[in-house]
Design a protein around this motif. Structure first.
Motif, PDB file in Angstrom:
ATOM      1  N   THR A 243       0.835  -1.195   0.000  1.00 43.73           N
ATOM      2  CA  THR A 243       0.000   0.000   0.000  1.00 43.73           C
ATOM      3  C   THR A 243       0.871   1.248   0.000  1.00 43.73           C
ATOM      4  OG1 THR A 243      -0.088   0.156   2.418  1.00 43.73           O
ATOM      5  CG2 THR A 243      -1.744  -1.240   1.335  1.00 43.73           C
ATOM      6  N   GLU A 244       0.270   2.338  -0.438  1.00 44.44           N
ATOM      7  CA  GLU A 244       1.005   3.600  -0.433  1.00 44.44           C
ATOM      8  C   GLU A 244       1.372   4.005   0.998  1.00 44.44           C
ATOM      9  OE1 GLU A 244       2.206   5.028  -3.044  1.00 44.44           O
ATOM     10  OE2 GLU A 244       1.239   3.527  -4.310  1.00 44.44           O
ATOM     11  N   SER A 338      -4.101   4.520   0.690  1.00 43.35           N
ATOM     12  CA  SER A 338      -4.749   4.184  -0.583  1.00 43.35           C
ATOM     13  C   SER A 338      -6.232   3.903  -0.318  1.00 43.35           C
ATOM     14  CB  SER A 338      -4.096   2.945  -1.205  1.00 43.35           C
ATOM     15  OG  SER A 338      -2.758   3.213  -1.547  1.00 43.35           O
ATOM     16  N   GLU A 351      -7.986   3.905  -8.258  1.00 39.86           N
ATOM     17  CA  GLU A 351      -7.101   3.948  -7.105  1.00 39.86           C
ATOM     18  C   GLU A 351      -6.812   5.400  -6.746  1.00 39.86           C
ATOM     19  OE1 GLU A 351      -2.543   2.681  -5.839  1.00 39.86           O
ATOM     20  OE2 GLU A 351      -3.586   1.522  -7.376  1.00 39.86           O
ATOM     21  N   TRP A 352      -7.330   5.796  -5.619  1.00 40.77           N
ATOM     22  CA  TRP A 352      -7.114   7.160  -5.154  1.00 40.77           C
ATOM     23  C   TRP A 352      -6.210   7.149  -3.913  1.00 40.77           C
ATOM     24  CZ3 TRP A 352     -12.646   9.821  -5.228  1.00 40.77           C
ATOM     25  CH2 TRP A 352     -13.033   9.984  -6.557  1.00 40.77           C
ATOM     26  N   THR A 353      -5.815   8.324  -3.521  1.00 47.05           N
ATOM     27  CA  THR A 353      -4.939   8.448  -2.355  1.00 47.05           C
ATOM     28  C   THR A 353      -5.526   9.467  -1.390  1.00 47.05           C
ATOM     29  OG1 THR A 353      -2.994   8.014  -3.733  1.00 47.05           O
ATOM     30  CG2 THR A 353      -2.598   8.958  -1.549  1.00 47.05           C
TER      31      THR A 353
END
Length: 365
Positions: A243-244, A338, A351-353
């Motif tokens: 994951t981010e 994420s 997919e956003w942050t």
């Protein structure tokens, strides 16, 4: 340093002393006989050497600086070729060099262990030196006939699990040495460690030991190697299947490892053990770093070429949105996660942050 097929064939031990109250040198006690450990003691001795300067240790590779006739690297180069009688006699010169290098009364005495052997698939030669320091109150046993330290004392000092006041150096003959070059760096790889100082003060070794005694210094390429470590680790993290949030945490850890932690040495295995909690991932990381040409062992940390990069953490988005903050506050004030976004044409969420900044806005432009 991979110490495969590690064999020790000669060990001789001399005793060195702290300077007297007036700062005068005390002549070291010379041994005339080789030390012969029984099999179990020899295995423990070799294990201690591997822990000190072998693969995964805190040892640092150094360059030979002093190469004149009376400098220690030249003595080592000559000593390795001598027969047993010559080795026993000439090894005492190393004890005398150590006595010369210990120029202050604060440096403790102890024993200096000189040993030789072979290692590697091609059985290349090496010569090792250990200074085992004697702390106050540790009773020395002296042979009344020879006035030399007893084997029992040597075994207790070197082999007892709690005894680790070691300074260790190993001169390892290079596989590709052609015998022509007069530069000893073309013939020998030098590994140096100081267990006590690397743990307590973040240094690789005491200056008097690696410089005044061994005649060595830190390689000039440390800054380039550190930069390569930084860039390779960043690339590995960015390409991880994670994951981010996890990637952000590891990038923060990388900055901390290079900028904040006090140790003067770094290594791929050390970073992996500290920050990668999965054993398989640790192995993958160390193998990847090795494939980039980075050394297996610890090397000297020098952030000269990456100092500016370590000052700030930056996050870039495809839409040209950028977040920049000082590294020391980024890890505390910026949270990156994420999340699932809108459903796209295929029916899958984008997919956003999500970014949370634990502070209030004071200005917008």
């Amino acid at each position: 340093m991979h110490l495969l097929n590690f064999n020790v064939d000669r060990i001789i031990i001399h005793q060195v002393y702290r300077r007297d109250p007036d700062g005068n040198k005390i002549v070291p006690t010379q041994s005339h006989e080789f030390t012969n450990f029984e099999q179990s003691a020899m295995q423990e001795f070799k294990s201690r050497v591997k822990d000190a300067i072998g693969e995964g240790s805190k040892a640092v590779q150094m360059e030979i600086v002093n190469q004149e006739t009376n400098d220690l690297p030249t003595l080592v180069d000559q000593l390795i070729d001598k027969d047993n009688v010559g080795f026993a006699v000439s090894s005492y010169d190393i004890a005398k060099k150590l006595t010369e290098a210990q120029q202050t009364k604060s440096i403790p005495g102890g024993i200096v262990v000189i040993f030789s052997g072979t290692q590697g698939s091609h059985s290349k030669r090496f010569l090792g030196i250990i200074k085992a320091e004697v702390h106050s109150g540790y009773e020395k046993e002296i042979n009344p006939k020879t006035n030399e330290i007893s084997l029992k004392f040597v075994e207790e000092l070197l082999l007892t699990p709690g005894t680790r006041l070691y300074k260790t150096a190993g001169f390892f003959e290079k596989f590709d040495h052609n015998g022509i070059s007069e530069n000893l760096n073309d013939k020998w790889i030098v590994m140096v460690s100081d267990y006590q100082i690397s743990k307590a003060e973040g240094k690789a070794a005491a200056h008097y030991f690696y410089s005044d005694f061994l005649g060595c210094g830190y390689p000039e390429t440390s800054a380039r190697t550190t930069k390569q470590f930084y860039e390779s680790t960043r690339l590995f993290i960015s390409e991880m299947n994670a994951t981010e949030e996890r990637k952000s945490s590891l990038l923060n850890a990388l900055t901390t490892y290079l900028k904040v932690e006090t140790s003067s040495t770094i290594s791929s295995s050390d970073f992996a053990e500290k920050y990668l909690d999965d054993i398989d991932l640790q192995d993958t990381f160390t193998a990847y770093m090795k494939s980039t040409g980075l050394p297996d062992n610890a090397f000297t940390k020098d952030i000269e070429h990456i100092e500016k990069q370590l000052q700030f953490r930056k996050v870039n988005f495809r839409s040209n949105v950028k977040i920049t903050a000082p590294s020391d506050v980024f890890k505390d004030l910026v949270i990156i996660e994420s999340i699932d976004g809108d459903i796209d044409a295929s029916g899958s969420p984008a997919e956003w942050t999500k970014v949370i900044i634990k502070d209030r806005i004071i200005k917008q432009e």
